[in-house]
Design a protein around this motif. Structure first.
Motif, PDB file in Angstrom:
ATOM      1  N   GLN A 112       0.853  -1.189   0.000  1.00 43.94           N
ATOM      2  CA  GLN A 112       0.000   0.000   0.000  1.00 43.94           C
ATOM      3  C   GLN A 112       0.883   1.231   0.000  1.00 43.94           C
ATOM      4  O   GLN A 112       1.991   1.222   0.541  1.00 43.94           O
ATOM      5  CB  GLN A 112      -0.915   0.029   1.229  1.00 43.94           C
ATOM      6  CG  GLN A 112      -2.040  -0.977   1.172  1.00 43.94           C
ATOM      7  CD  GLN A 112      -2.986  -0.804   2.353  1.00 43.94           C
ATOM      8  OE1 GLN A 112      -2.563  -0.878   3.490  1.00 43.94           O
ATOM      9  NE2 GLN A 112      -4.241  -0.576   2.052  1.00 43.94           N
ATOM     10  N   GLU A 115      -0.855   8.381  -1.307  1.00 37.85           N
ATOM     11  CA  GLU A 115      -0.512   9.381  -2.306  1.00 37.85           C
ATOM     12  C   GLU A 115      -0.707  10.781  -1.728  1.00 37.85           C
ATOM     13  O   GLU A 115      -1.334  10.955  -0.682  1.00 37.85           O
ATOM     14  CB  GLU A 115      -1.359   9.186  -3.560  1.00 37.85           C
ATOM     15  CG  GLU A 115      -1.058   7.863  -4.241  1.00 37.85           C
ATOM     16  CD  GLU A 115      -1.795   7.672  -5.537  1.00 37.85           C
ATOM     17  OE1 GLU A 115      -2.619   8.538  -5.915  1.00 37.85           O
ATOM     18  OE2 GLU A 115      -1.549   6.648  -6.186  1.00 37.85           O
ATOM     19  N   ALA A 127      -5.746   9.953  -1.069  1.00 43.75           N
ATOM     20  CA  ALA A 127      -5.755   8.782  -1.939  1.00 43.75           C
ATOM     21  C   ALA A 127      -4.768   7.746  -1.425  1.00 43.75           C
ATOM     22  O   ALA A 127      -3.722   8.076  -0.877  1.00 43.75           O
ATOM     23  CB  ALA A 127      -5.414   9.168  -3.366  1.00 43.75           C
ATOM     24  N   ASN A 129      -3.051   3.914  -2.719  1.00 40.38           N
ATOM     25  CA  ASN A 129      -2.881   2.913  -3.759  1.00 40.38           C
ATOM     26  C   ASN A 129      -2.612   1.583  -3.071  1.00 40.38           C
ATOM     27  O   ASN A 129      -1.703   1.477  -2.254  1.00 40.38           O
ATOM     28  CB  ASN A 129      -1.712   3.294  -4.681  1.00 40.38           C
ATOM     29  CG  ASN A 129      -1.580   2.328  -5.826  1.00 40.38           C
ATOM     30  OD1 ASN A 129      -1.251   1.170  -5.618  1.00 40.38           O
ATOM     31  ND2 ASN A 129      -1.847   2.814  -7.021  1.00 40.38           N
ATOM     32  N   SER A 175      -4.011  -3.313  -8.928  1.00 40.68           N
ATOM     33  CA  SER A 175      -3.519  -2.066  -8.356  1.00 40.68           C
ATOM     34  C   SER A 175      -4.741  -1.160  -8.286  1.00 40.68           C
ATOM     35  O   SER A 175      -5.286  -0.766  -9.319  1.00 40.68           O
ATOM     36  CB  SER A 175      -2.433  -1.452  -9.230  1.00 40.68           C
ATOM     37  OG  SER A 175      -2.054  -0.207  -8.690  1.00 40.68           O
ATOM     38  N   THR A 177      -6.478   2.303  -6.774  1.00 36.52           N
ATOM     39  CA  THR A 177      -6.300   3.612  -6.140  1.00 36.52           C
ATOM     40  C   THR A 177      -7.666   4.084  -5.654  1.00 36.52           C
ATOM     41  O   THR A 177      -8.587   4.236  -6.455  1.00 36.52           O
ATOM     42  CB  THR A 177      -5.706   4.642  -7.120  1.00 36.52           C
ATOM     43  OG1 THR A 177      -4.482   4.128  -7.619  1.00 36.52           O
ATOM     44  CG2 THR A 177      -5.464   5.967  -6.430  1.00 36.52           C
TER      45      THR A 177
END
Length: 185
Positions: A112, A115, A127, A129, A175, A177
Motif C-alpha cells: 500500500q 498518495e 488517496a 494505492n 492495483s 487507487t
C-alpha cells in the motif's frame, strides 16, 4: 455734561446689554446646545443598538433551532468523511479501511502507498494505492462492492487488473487507487 453723560449711558447700557446677551449666547447657550445635541445623538445611537440587541435576543430560539438542524445535517454528512486530525492520519485510516476490506474478502494485500493529498475547497482529497492479489473475479466484485458501500465514502479513482497466468485466468493482480474526503488540516 449731565446730558452728555445721559446720552452716553443711553448708548452704552444697551450696547453693554447686547454684548452681555451675545457673550452668554456665544459662550453659554451654543456650547450647551451642542453638548445637548451630542448627548441626544449618543442616546439615539444607544437606543438603536439596544433595538438591534433586542431583535437578536428575540431571534435566539429560531437561531438555536437552525443551529440544531445544521448540526444534525453535518453529522449525517460527516459520516461520509474520513476522520483524522491531520490529512496524514486520515490517509492512514483510509489505508487501514481499504486493507481490512480487501483482507476480509480473502485477497492478499501485497503493498500500500499513500498518495499526496490535494485541496478540494475546504476539504482534502486523500488517496491510497493498494496492490493485492485475488483468486477469482467474484472476490474482486465483492471487494469493489464493499468499497463502494463503505462509510466513510470511498471512491475508486483508478483500477489496474492483470492476469497472473493467461492459461488459468483465475488469479488476478490488482492495483487499486481509492480516495476519500477529509476535513483534516
Amino acid at each position: 455734561m449731565t446730558k452728555k453723560k445721559n446720552n452716553t449711558l443711553r448708548i452704552t447700557i444697551p450696547i453693554a446689554i447686547i454684548f452681555i446677551i451675545w457673550t452668554v449666547y456665544e459662550y453659554g447657550y451654543l456650547p450647551l446646545n451642542e453638548e445637548i445635541q451630542e448627548v441626544q445623538e449618543l442616546k439615539n445611537a444607544k437606543l438603536e443598538t439596544l433595538k438591534k440587541y433586542e431583535k437578536t435576543i428575540s431571534e435566539i430560539p429560531v437561531l438555536e433551532e437552525r443551529l440544531e438542524e445544521l448540526t444534525e445535517k453535518r453529522k449525517k454528512l460527516s459520516q461520509f468523511l474520513v476522520e483524522g486530525q491531520t490529512h496524514s492520519v486520515a490517509s492512514s485510516a483510509l489505508q487501514d479501511t481499504v486493507k481490512n476490506i480487501v483482507s476480509s474478502r480473502g485477497a492478499t494485500v501485497q503493498g500500500q502507498r499513500i498518495e499526496k493529498a490535494s485541496e478540494l475547497g475546504r476539504f482534502k482529497l486523500i488517496a491510497v494505492n493498494t496492490n493485492f492479489q485475488t483468486n477469482d473475479v467474484k472476490m474482486l466484485l465483492d471487494i469493489l462492492y464493499a468499497i463502494q458501500l463503505n462509510k466513510p465514502a470511498i471512491s475508486i479513482k483508478e483500477i489496474d487488473v492483470r492476469l497472473i497466468n493467461f492459461k488459468e485466468p483465475r488469479q488476478l493482480l490488482l492495483s487499486l487507487t481509492t480516495g476519500g474526503l477529509t476535513e483534516a488540516k
